[in-house]
Write a protein that holds these residues in place. Structure first.
Motif, short mmCIF file in Angstrom:
data_model
loop_
_atom_site.label_atom_id
_atom_site.label_comp_id
_atom_site.label_asym_id
_atom_site.label_seq_id
_atom_site.Cartn_x
_atom_site.Cartn_y
_atom_site.Cartn_z
N GLU A 251 5.12 5.42 22.65
CA GLU A 251 4.28 5.35 21.45
C GLU A 251 4.08 3.90 21.05
O GLU A 251 5.02 3.10 21.12
N SER A 252 2.87 3.57 20.62
CA SER A 252 2.63 2.23 20.09
C SER A 252 3.59 1.96 18.94
O SER A 252 3.81 2.82 18.08
N GLY A 253 4.17 0.77 18.93
CA GLY A 253 5.14 0.46 17.89
C GLY A 253 4.56 0.48 16.49
O GLY A 253 5.26 0.82 15.52
N LEU A 254 3.29 0.12 16.33
CA LEU A 254 2.69 0.03 15.00
C LEU A 254 1.46 0.91 14.82
O LEU A 254 1.23 1.45 13.74
N ASN A 255 0.66 1.07 15.88
CA ASN A 255 -0.60 1.80 15.76
C ASN A 255 -0.35 3.30 15.94
O ASN A 255 -0.77 3.92 16.90
N CYS A 256 0.35 3.87 14.96
CA CYS A 256 0.76 5.26 15.04
C CYS A 256 0.84 5.82 13.63
O CYS A 256 0.60 5.12 12.66
N GLY A 257 1.17 7.09 13.51
CA GLY A 257 1.43 7.67 12.20
C GLY A 257 2.91 7.64 11.90
O GLY A 257 3.74 7.41 12.77
N GLY A 258 3.27 7.86 10.63
CA GLY A 258 4.67 7.94 10.25
C GLY A 258 5.40 6.62 10.36
O GLY A 258 4.83 5.55 10.16
N HIS A 259 6.70 6.70 10.68
CA HIS A 259 7.51 5.49 10.80
C HIS A 259 7.03 4.63 11.96
O HIS A 259 6.69 5.15 13.03
N ALA A 260 6.99 3.33 11.74
CA ALA A 260 6.52 2.38 12.75
C ALA A 260 7.70 1.54 13.24
O ALA A 260 8.23 0.73 12.49
N LEU A 370 0.56 -0.40 6.27
CA LEU A 370 1.96 -0.29 6.66
C LEU A 370 2.80 -0.55 5.42
O LEU A 370 2.81 -1.67 4.90
N SER A 371 3.48 0.46 4.93
CA SER A 371 4.14 0.40 3.62
C SER A 371 5.65 0.26 3.75
O SER A 371 6.23 0.39 4.82
N GLY A 372 6.27 0.06 2.60
CA GLY A 372 7.73 0.00 2.52
C GLY A 372 8.31 1.19 1.80
O GLY A 372 9.39 1.11 1.22
N VAL A 373 7.62 2.34 1.83
CA VAL A 373 8.05 3.49 1.02
C VAL A 373 9.23 4.25 1.62
O VAL A 373 9.89 5.01 0.91
N SER A 374 9.50 4.07 2.91
CA SER A 374 10.54 4.89 3.53
C SER A 374 11.95 4.45 3.12
O SER A 374 12.30 3.27 3.24
N PRO A 375 12.78 5.38 2.68
CA PRO A 375 14.18 5.06 2.37
C PRO A 375 14.97 4.61 3.59
O PRO A 375 16.06 4.05 3.43
N LEU A 376 14.45 4.85 4.79
CA LEU A 376 15.15 4.40 5.99
C LEU A 376 15.06 2.89 6.18
O LEU A 376 15.74 2.32 7.02
N ASN A 381 3.60 4.07 8.00
CA ASN A 381 2.14 4.12 7.88
C ASN A 381 1.74 5.07 6.76
O ASN A 381 2.20 6.21 6.71
N ASN A 382 0.87 4.59 5.88
CA ASN A 382 0.60 5.30 4.64
C ASN A 382 -0.88 5.17 4.27
O ASN A 382 -1.62 4.37 4.84
N VAL A 383 -1.29 5.95 3.26
CA VAL A 383 -2.63 5.84 2.70
C VAL A 383 -2.49 5.73 1.19
O VAL A 383 -1.60 6.33 0.58
N ARG A 384 -3.33 4.94 0.57
CA ARG A 384 -3.23 4.70 -0.87
C ARG A 384 -3.70 5.90 -1.68
O ARG A 384 -4.53 6.68 -1.26
N ASN A 385 -3.11 6.01 -2.89
CA ASN A 385 -3.53 6.99 -3.91
C ASN A 385 -3.19 8.43 -3.55
O ASN A 385 -3.89 9.36 -3.94
N THR A 386 -2.09 8.64 -2.86
CA THR A 386 -1.63 10.00 -2.62
C THR A 386 -1.04 10.59 -3.90
O THR A 386 -0.72 9.87 -4.85
N GLY A 387 -0.85 11.89 -3.88
CA GLY A 387 -0.20 12.53 -5.02
C GLY A 387 1.21 12.00 -5.23
O GLY A 387 1.68 11.87 -6.37
N SER A 388 1.90 11.68 -4.15
CA SER A 388 3.25 11.14 -4.24
C SER A 388 3.25 9.77 -4.94
O SER A 388 4.09 9.51 -5.81
N GLU A 524 -4.32 -2.50 17.69
CA GLU A 524 -2.88 -2.74 17.79
C GLU A 524 -2.57 -4.24 17.73
O GLU A 524 -1.61 -4.67 17.08
N LEU A 525 -3.39 -5.05 18.39
CA LEU A 525 -3.19 -6.50 18.37
C LEU A 525 -3.25 -7.04 16.96
O LEU A 525 -2.39 -7.83 16.53
N VAL A 526 -4.25 -6.62 16.19
CA VAL A 526 -4.37 -7.07 14.79
C VAL A 526 -3.12 -6.68 14.01
O VAL A 526 -2.57 -7.49 13.24
N MET A 527 -2.66 -5.47 14.20
CA MET A 527 -1.49 -4.99 13.46
C MET A 527 -0.25 -5.79 13.81
O MET A 527 0.58 -6.09 12.94
#
Length: 606
Positions: A251-260, A370-376, A381-388, A524-527
């Protein structure tokens, strides 16, 4: 070991968005993956489907003995029964009609023998040959695999009512593994997010991961890996216990969903090239260890008529066009590809609530980050303005930051407590904010540190809420929704049918994404350059980190050279190679400038 009829699969997406994907797509022969991290969510989904299918249901309470394992087993067995029933219903449908059976065959890759045979049938009248072909087609139909995912490092210990830690077989990872191992499934276990020796050792306790007398393995092992060295080390570790890796999933280290899980600057083309060049080692280094184990530890040894199959190698992360998929399959010899985020826009495949679906449809590249929301403590990887996000902001405004932590799967911090707590919990955040205010005199530093604390979100609970809303189990106002799409989703802007998305993957018809969409390698290069810049900004000791920074830069530059080689080849259909050339030009200059700034800062401090 059976392979899928398709050249793609649907990876795990959060705890909830692929929670029932096999029920939706496996009857059509498509592989998909369920997360079994959240057994409490799983129990609610099991109750829902038991009611929908009019099947008996007996609650397994939160405090039940070995409840986590039992809940997982019960749900997976239910999914198997439902999928089997739906699949048989499709197989029993007639040919020559527009029904789910025709959909099953129309979605198959055009180059497969089964698809060709199906087209041959359609060209015939009701003849003796037609009846023979129809029988052959029916017998060749296969269900998609009902695979499960365990994040190996999410393996916290359970505690008794008196607060004492329970023995290791009741850890979160071990209990989830046991739940899968005891299920009736014949499928694959995907182990991700790192190497956990204790969990890997526990695999050896269950016979379904070993060959039976005929040489078949009921439950196969898939390792999600970030580099070849890690794949080889983990493969050998398991092989010494007689455990064979069926597939290595890159899996791409950054260009993916979830934890990067970012690599040390290794771009995906460089990783794939190494796997292609060295893949034979994954067999030649492993087979002797497997045979030795069976000779020493299993009656009868490794039988001569058993087939030792080379492990599959697959790839996922940011794939968006048929041309990109063909590049991966043809040029890098990948056995299959994984398509995640685009399937969030396919209600026939995933559970996404309506408000979040609208959010994804309107999301631009600027909204995906790419956010810092994970407690891990791992980029997410995230999207702005979610219900959470809105829910957490409201709690902060009321001076009640953090979450009550209703599930506790990500509890790992012992900074203030004897037993671990979650960094997204109210308990931790209030204690940490108080500490920052007491110890940090600078107002600016206080605000920066507090902002990072408040950034953590309740992923355990919120990642599953979209499924509960989508299935009508909870109302939106009672269930803040989080979702973890990769940046690729910015180019998919509406809901799609399962057949539309499958046709897009196989290059049938008009592409679902615009021509200007950047190539997955360009994105992926940009990321990675973005990530490198962030590393520099957060660095407090350049002398100590300089060697690592230089390694990261050198690896990026090697990957860039390979990207340019690819860009100068003939493009596959719908493959935007021009974007690679343009991106390399900009990002190479940017990378050089970033590194020049590091050297200047070090010169000043000397």
């Amino acid at each position: 070991m059976q392979h899928s009829l398709h050249t793609f699969s649907i990876p795990v997406m959060g705890t909830g968005h692929s929670i029932d994907s096999p029920i939706r797509v496996a009857p059509f022969g498509i592989n998909s993956v369920i997360s079994i991290v959240d057994d409490l969510l799983i129990e609610r989904i099991r109750k829902h489907y038991s009611n929908v299918m009019d099947l008996p249901y007996e609650n397994i309470s939160r405090n039940a003995e070995d409840g986590r394992s039992r809940r997982i087993t019960a749900y997976l067995d239910l999914v198997q029964d439902i999928v089997q029933s739906k699949f048989e219903a499709i197989r029993n449908q007639p040919f020559f009609e527009q029904n789910d059976k025709s959909k099953y065959f129309e979605m198959l890759p055009d180059q497969t023998e089964l698809k060709k045979l199906y087209r041959r049938l359609l060209s015939l009248s009701d003849s003796k040959e037609g009846k023979s072909i129809a029988s052959n087609l029916n017998n060749s139909m296969k269900m998609g695999s009902i695979d499960v995912n365990i994040m190996a490092k999410v393996d916290g210990f359970s505690y008794t009512n008196s607060g004492q830690p329970m023995t290791s077989e009741f850890s979160d990872g071990s209990a989830a593994l046991r739940g899968y191992a005891k299920s009736k499934l014949s499928s694959s276990l995907i182990l991700s997010a790192g190497f956990n020796p204790r969990l890997y050792n526990y695999l050896a306790e269950f016979g379904d991961f070993y060959r039976d007398v005929a040489g078949n393995i009921k439950k196969k092992i898939i390792l999600k890996v970030s580099d070849f060295r890690s794949a080889l080390i983990q493969g050998k570790y398991l092989a010494k216990k007689g455990l064979e890796v069926f597939e290595y999933r890159i899996e791409s280290g950054l260009n993916c969903g979830g934890h990067a899980f970012a690599s040390d600057g290794y771009l995906l083309p460089a990783l794939l090239k190494e796997f292609k060049e060295k893949r034979e080692m994954l067999s030649t280094s492993i087979q002797p260890l497997i045979e030795k184990y069976y000779e020493e530890s299993r009656e009868g040894g490794f039988k001569s008529d058993w087939i030792f199959s080379s492990p599959r190698i697959t790839v996922q992360g940011g794939i968006g066009t048929n041309g990109e998929a063909r590049r991966l399959l043809n040029d890098f010899d990948m056995d299959a590809t994984g398509w995640g985020s685009p399937f969030l826009m396919v209600p026939e495949a995933t559970t996404v609530d309506e408000p979040t679906m609208k959010l994804l449809q309107n999301a631009t590249e600027e909204d995906l980050y790419l956010s810092g929301v994970s407690p891990l403590g791992v980029p997410f990887n995230n999207v702005r303005n979610t219900g959470s996000e809105k829910w957490h902001k409201e709690r902060i405004e009321k001076d009640k930051p953090g979450s009550p932590c209703p599930k506790g799967f990500l509890e790992s911090n012992t900074e203030f407590t004897e037993n671990p707590i979650c960094t997204a919990s109210s308990q931790y955040q209030l204690l940490k904010i108080s500490q920052i205010k007491e110890n940090e005199s600078s107002k600016e530093l206080q605000e920066n540190k507090i902002a990072k604390v408040l950034d953590k979100a309740c992923l355990c609970d919120h990642l599953g809420n979209g499924a509960l809303i989508s299935l009508g189990i909870l109302k939106e106002h009672r269930a803040p929704q989080a979702i973890c799409p990769g940046p690729n989703i910015a180019w998919f802007n509406r809901q799609y049918s399962l057949q539309e998305m499958t046709d897009h993957i196989y290059g049938r018809g008009t592409s679902l994404v615009p021509k200007e969409r950047p190539h997955m390698f360009a994105k992926e290069l940009v990321m990675y350059v973005d990530y490198f810049e962030t590393m520099i900004e957060q660095c407090e000791d350049f002398d100590a980190e300089f060697k690592q920074f230089k390694k990261f830069k050198n690896n990026l530059e090697k990957g860039i050279e390979l990207c340019l080689e690819i860009a100068n080849t003939e493009a596959y259909p719908d493959e935007n190679l021009t974007s690679i050339i343009e991106t390399v030009e900009v990002q190479s200059k940017r990378l050089a400038k970033i590194f020049e700034n590091i050297e200047n800062k070090m010169a000043v401090t000397c």
